[in-house]
Design a protein around this motif. Structure first.
Motif, PDB file in Angstrom:
ATOM      1  N   ILE A 152      -0.340  -5.125  -1.383  1.00  0.00           N
ATOM      2  CA  ILE A 152       0.660  -5.521  -0.392  1.00  0.00           C
ATOM      3  C   ILE A 152       1.922  -5.906  -1.149  1.00  0.00           C
ATOM      4  N   TRP A 153       2.774  -4.921  -1.337  1.00  0.00           N
ATOM      5  CA  TRP A 153       3.959  -5.107  -2.173  1.00  0.00           C
ATOM      6  C   TRP A 153       5.000  -4.067  -1.758  1.00  0.00           C
ATOM      7  N   ASN A 154       6.067  -4.493  -1.082  1.00  0.00           N
ATOM      8  CA  ASN A 154       7.053  -3.558  -0.550  1.00  0.00           C
ATOM      9  C   ASN A 154       7.739  -2.775  -1.670  1.00  0.00           C
ATOM     10  N   GLU A 155       7.767  -1.451  -1.489  1.00  0.00           N
ATOM     11  CA  GLU A 155       8.384  -0.559  -2.466  1.00  0.00           C
ATOM     12  C   GLU A 155       9.119   0.558  -1.733  1.00  0.00           C
ATOM     13  N   ASP A 156      10.140   1.087  -2.388  1.00  0.00           N
ATOM     14  CA  ASP A 156      10.858   2.256  -1.868  1.00  0.00           C
ATOM     15  C   ASP A 156      10.261   3.482  -2.530  1.00  0.00           C
ATOM     16  N   GLY A 157       9.209   4.022  -1.914  1.00  0.00           N
ATOM     17  CA  GLY A 157       8.490   5.118  -2.540  1.00  0.00           C
ATOM     18  C   GLY A 157       8.456   6.399  -1.742  1.00  0.00           C
ATOM     19  N   GLY A 158       9.169   6.453  -0.590  1.00  0.00           N
ATOM     20  CA  GLY A 158       9.059   7.625   0.265  1.00  0.00           C
ATOM     21  C   GLY A 158       7.726   7.647   0.993  1.00  0.00           C
ATOM     22  N   THR A 159       7.542   8.651   1.838  1.00  0.00           N
ATOM     23  CA  THR A 159       6.330   8.698   2.659  1.00  0.00           C
ATOM     24  C   THR A 159       5.191   9.479   2.010  1.00  0.00           C
ATOM     25  N   SER A 160       5.455  10.150   0.903  1.00  0.00           N
ATOM     26  CA  SER A 160       4.414  10.995   0.299  1.00  0.00           C
ATOM     27  C   SER A 160       3.786  10.328  -0.921  1.00  0.00           C
ATOM     28  N   SER A 161       3.660   9.009  -0.874  1.00  0.00           N
ATOM     29  CA  SER A 161       3.059   8.281  -1.988  1.00  0.00           C
ATOM     30  C   SER A 161       2.208   7.145  -1.441  1.00  0.00           C
ATOM     31  N   GLU A 162       1.498   6.471  -2.343  1.00  0.00           N
ATOM     32  CA  GLU A 162       0.680   5.333  -1.936  1.00  0.00           C
ATOM     33  C   GLU A 162       1.526   4.077  -1.714  1.00  0.00           C
ATOM     34  N   LEU A 163       2.785   4.116  -2.123  1.00  0.00           N
ATOM     35  CA  LEU A 163       3.673   2.975  -1.913  1.00  0.00           C
ATOM     36  C   LEU A 163       4.097   2.919  -0.449  1.00  0.00           C
ATOM     37  N   ALA A 164       4.538   1.741  -0.029  1.00  0.00           N
ATOM     38  CA  ALA A 164       4.892   1.570   1.377  1.00  0.00           C
ATOM     39  C   ALA A 164       6.078   0.623   1.507  1.00  0.00           C
ATOM     40  N   TYR A 165       6.915   0.908   2.493  1.00  0.00           N
ATOM     41  CA  TYR A 165       8.053   0.036   2.805  1.00  0.00           C
ATOM     42  C   TYR A 165       7.620  -1.206   3.583  1.00  0.00           C
ATOM     43  N   LYS A 166       6.562  -1.038   4.367  1.00  0.00           N
ATOM     44  CA  LYS A 166       6.160  -2.071   5.323  1.00  0.00           C
ATOM     45  C   LYS A 166       4.714  -2.470   5.035  1.00  0.00           C
ATOM     46  N   ASN A 167       4.540  -3.432   4.166  1.00  0.00           N
ATOM     47  CA  ASN A 167       3.214  -3.892   3.781  1.00  0.00           C
ATOM     48  C   ASN A 167       2.848  -5.128   4.588  1.00  0.00           C
ATOM     49  N   ILE A 168       1.762  -5.044   5.303  1.00  0.00           N
ATOM     50  CA  ILE A 168       1.300  -6.152   6.134  1.00  0.00           C
ATOM     51  C   ILE A 168      -0.125  -6.505   5.718  1.00  0.00           C
ATOM     52  N   PRO A 169      -0.391  -7.734   5.247  1.00  0.00           N
ATOM     53  CA  PRO A 169      -1.750  -8.085   4.812  1.00  0.00           C
ATOM     54  C   PRO A 169      -2.680  -8.378   5.986  1.00  0.00           C
ATOM     55  N   PHE A 170      -2.826  -7.366   6.828  1.00  0.00           N
ATOM     56  CA  PHE A 170      -3.691  -7.473   8.006  1.00  0.00           C
ATOM     57  C   PHE A 170      -4.398  -6.146   8.199  1.00  0.00           C
ATOM     58  N   TYR A 171      -5.719  -6.191   8.277  1.00  0.00           N
ATOM     59  CA  TYR A 171      -6.464  -4.980   8.608  1.00  0.00           C
ATOM     60  C   TYR A 171      -7.365  -5.254   9.795  1.00  0.00           C
TER      61      TYR A 171
END
Length: 762
Positions: free
Chosen positions: A193-212
């Motif tokens: 859970i760590w916001n990154e500017d990685g685009g949509t085709s990677s494991e990185l995410a702009y919107k990290n929410i620690p909820f599943y």
């Protein structure tokens, strides 16, 4: 983060102190305090050994929290997520030396207090949900980091982590954790859970929410804005391992008999989703990112839309509305827009709403840089200098929104632009926030601020807008967010490629985010990077206009339809007009989402949790409660989709939106080939869907031309709320729909006014 090498071994340099025993406990009102320690043979085992303090609480009914603390002497500089709480809904039963039961409404926690038999079991009337079994609460010491120095002798330190491992049952599926573009079902994945500017085709995410959210009837929210690592059956195949650097970890188990109930409780805890103005559901058009454009370019696009009878509600100016290297200076580039105020006024006279791009950075060439530096408005290094780098804007600084004066300064520029006619802002970026050797004005922990910064940024912009326009007329178009960001809508999916694969990954990301309290979402129609082939453009238009919000946007190429062929204009026209027709339905579904946390675009299992076939589906979705949508992801037009079983099956069949005589049997897969005039949109049996074919714009008269589409039989009287387009949080009228003398009749409640009924699928 992984600490083990299989079941028996630890990674080299790792030590884990497992908690196996409850040394003592204390009950005080609605709180249980536990002192946990290692396996105890005799009193000597209490020496030279760590403990973990556990505190059990319940902020709201049906939610139980567990806070685990190793060392409590650290500084707590925040920030903290704002959570809603209440009291008086718990019941505690203690059988000394055996067990303690902590109940919060339908959720129960049984704690085994038998010596050396520590165990937690969360359960509901369905039985066990999850819990802590053998060796699942521990404190990790890692001596492989730069923190460990052998020359320190007996004061040798290790990097510490709190570790909590929650049980996963047979066949259980896990979802959510923000807008994640990889596999929709999260089992087997490692997620940070760590916001990154990685685009949509990677494991990185702009919107990290620690909820599943789990298919087993519960959700898990980890209450920490810093870096949370989750191993979802990827380290221990029977557990979700949650670890956080530092000395404490707090999580909440959220019970729900259905996924909707879990979302209702989660948003009650973290904040109800805010609503957006009706005009925002119309089509948005942007300048795209790096394209060359000026006043004449924009005008030619708008004239082209008008000439082709293409509805358009919002026009957006992307980054280069400002002069290069000066982002942000909040000034229109005078070479491209010599009379910006006059031009904005002329655009408003066309009936358009206006949006502009901003970010929370100030380049060194901006006239605002010296002002920000002089007044301490930027994030600083620990030596007091301004933190700067050249990635994105040369010499850019980051606005420190923890400084009230900096926030007010930033806000004044937004207000000035709104006075010029700007209606909304695209709050881009806010993921690349530094954490090393920096300090904030209010002393916030930089690591905890990394994700939280996006929330603070959106909050300040959103509240500036509501102070000027009011909550009924305010929204953002945000890329990054954190827990509670559903209070500051709308969010879009970020930088996707112009491919069918990127279109599909965008959908997966939107569906994952929708399971974290976000009821609105959009993607860049046509894809951001690259230029879409005409077929892909048309398919993405179909999908994008069946999203809550719809924006044509690209990077180095424009997205006006006629560039790709006049037939693309025809497809766009049909799709926009269909969405405007659906406005009464969308407004009613959004209001329900505001109340309950249920998204407009929702995974199939959220609506049909009793049909096990719906749980892996990620290439189709429900658009509100009544419409099944299966986008087409191929040039051939071939699409395969599943029609779920519903409690309403006995009242009729699913029918095609385009051909009401075409029926679909529940519980079956279908493969169809569609031209660009259609795609699978299926109407649920037993449903009542309010529409208005007379609407020219979403904010038009909701009642003039109102109709209800009724599919099949009804079980009694159905009430349909007609939301006021001018105040989307208010109900204008209620339409009562019922079977009368063999026919379906719809009337406005309390009046004799009849509403047109389109009754199909009898």
């Amino acid at each position: 983060m992984r600490f083990t090498e299989g079941m028996w071994l630890l990674r080299e340099g790792i030590r884990i102190d497992w908690m196996n025993n409850i040394e003592r406990l204390h009950v005080e009102k609605d709180t249980v305090n536990l002192l946990l320690n290692k396996f105890q043979r005799h009193r000597g085992d209490t020496l030279n050994s760590p403990t973990v303090s556990a505190r059990v609480t319940s902020p709201l009914e049906g939610i139980v929290g567990v806070k685990l603390v190793h060392w409590a002497g650290g500084l707590d500089n925040g920030p903290h997520y704002q959570l809603n709480t209440s009291a008086g809904h718990t019941k505690i039963t203690h059988q000394k030396g055996e067990k303690l039961n902590y109940a919060s409404g339908p959720l129960s926690l049984d704690i085994n207090t038998t010596p050396n038999e520590l165990g937690f079991v969360f359960s509901s009337d369905k039985g066990k949900l999850t819990g802590h079994s053998w060796r699942s609460i521990g404190y990790v010491g890692d001596q492989t980091t730069e923190k460990s120095r052998f020359e320190d002798g007996i004061f040798f330190e290790r990097q510490g982590y709190m570790l909590a491992e929650l049980d996963v049952g047979v066949g259980e599926k896990l979802y959510g954790l923000g807008e994640r573009f990889g596999p929709f079902v999260k089992n087997g994945q490692s997620v940070n859970i760590w916001n990154e500017d990685g685009g949509t085709s990677s494991e990185l995410a702009y919107k990290n929410i620690p909820f599943y959210i789990s298919s087993n009837g519960y959700g898990v929210f980890v209450n920490n804005p810093g870096k949370v690592s989750l191993e979802l059956q990827s380290e221990r195949t029977t557990r979700v391992n949650i670890s956080i650097p530092g000395e404490e970890l707090e999580y909440f188990i959220i019970q729900g008999s259905t996924p909707k109930e879990i979302l209702r409780r989660y948003t009650a805890l973290t904040g109800s989703p805010s609503l957006v103005p009706a005009w925002s559901y119309n089509l948005w058009l942007t300048t795209s990112f790096t394209t060359n454009y000026d006043e004449q370019t924009v005008t030619s696009f708008l004239d082209g839309f008008r000439e082709r009878d293409l509805p358009l509600g919002v026009f957006h100016f992307d980054c280069f509305w400002m002069k290069s290297y000066q982002w942000c200076d909040f000034e229109f580039d005078s070479e491209m827009f010599p009379d910006a105020a006059g031009y904005l006024k002329r655009l408003k006279e066309r009936g358009l709403k206006l949006s502009i791009w901003i970010n929370p950075y100030v380049g060194q060439a901006s006239p605002l840089f010296e002002i920000g530096k002089k007044n301490g408005y930027f994030i600083k290094r620990t030596d007091g200098s301004v933190w700067q780098w050249d990635l994105w804007q040369a010499g850019m600084a980051v606005v420190d929104f923890t400084n009230p004066d900096a926030a007010a300064w930033y806000s004044t520029h937004l207000t000035r632009l709104m006075d010029m006619g700007i209606d909304t802002f695209k709050t881009d970026f806010a993921e690349r926030i530094p954490v090393r050797n920096i300090k904030y004005h209010d002393g916030s922990d930089p690591v905890r601020m990394h994700n939280y910064y996006a929330l603070l940024y959106n909050k300040i912009v959103y509240e500036t807008m509501t102070s000027v326009s009011g909550p009924s007329n305010s929204l953002l178009f945000a890329r990054s967010t954190s827990v509670g960001g559903q209070k500051y809508p709308v969010h879009w999916g970020g930088d996707c490629e112009s491919t069918y694969e990127a279109m599909a990954e965008s959908l997966r990301g939107g569906l994952s985010l929708s399971l974290c309290g976000y009821i609105f979402w959009a993607s860049d129609i046509g894809g951001f990077e690259g230029t879409p082939p005409p077929a892909l453009y048309k398919r993405w238009v179909q999908f994008g206009l069946l999203s809550s919000h719809s924006r044509l946007h690209g990077s180095s190429s424009f997205r006006v339809p006629w560039i790709y062929g006049e037939d693309c204009s025809d497809v766009l026209r049909d799709c926009v007009k269909r969405k405007i027709t659906l406005t009464p339905y969308l407004l009613a579904e959004a209001l329900a989402g505001h109340r309950q946390g249920t998204p407009l675009m929702r995974p199939m299992f959220v609506e049909f949790p009793d049909d096990l076939n719906t749980y892996p589906l990620d290439t189709q979705y429900m658009f509100g409660s009544n419409l099944l949508v299966a986008p087409v992801f191929s040039d051939s037009g071939t699409v395969t989709f599943y029609v779920p079983r519903t409690p309403e099956d006995e009242r009729g069949s699913w029918i095609s939106w385009f051909d009401h005589g075409k029926e679909y049997e529940a519980g079956r897969w279908y493969t169809e080939t569609h031209g660009f005039e259609t795609l699978p949109i299926l109407v649920r049996p037993g449903s009542v869907t309010p529409v208005n074919p007379k609407l020219a714009v979403p904010e038009g008269d909701a009642l003039d031309g109102l109709e209800v589409l009724v599919n099949g039989g009804l079980s009694g009287e159905v009430e349909v709320e007609v939301v006021d387009p001018a105040k989307t949080h208010e109900v204008l009228k209620v339409v009562t729909v019922k079977l009368s003398d063999g026919d379906v009749v719809a009337t406005i409640a309390g009046e004799d006014t009849k509403v047109t009924v389109n009754w199909v699928g009898h």
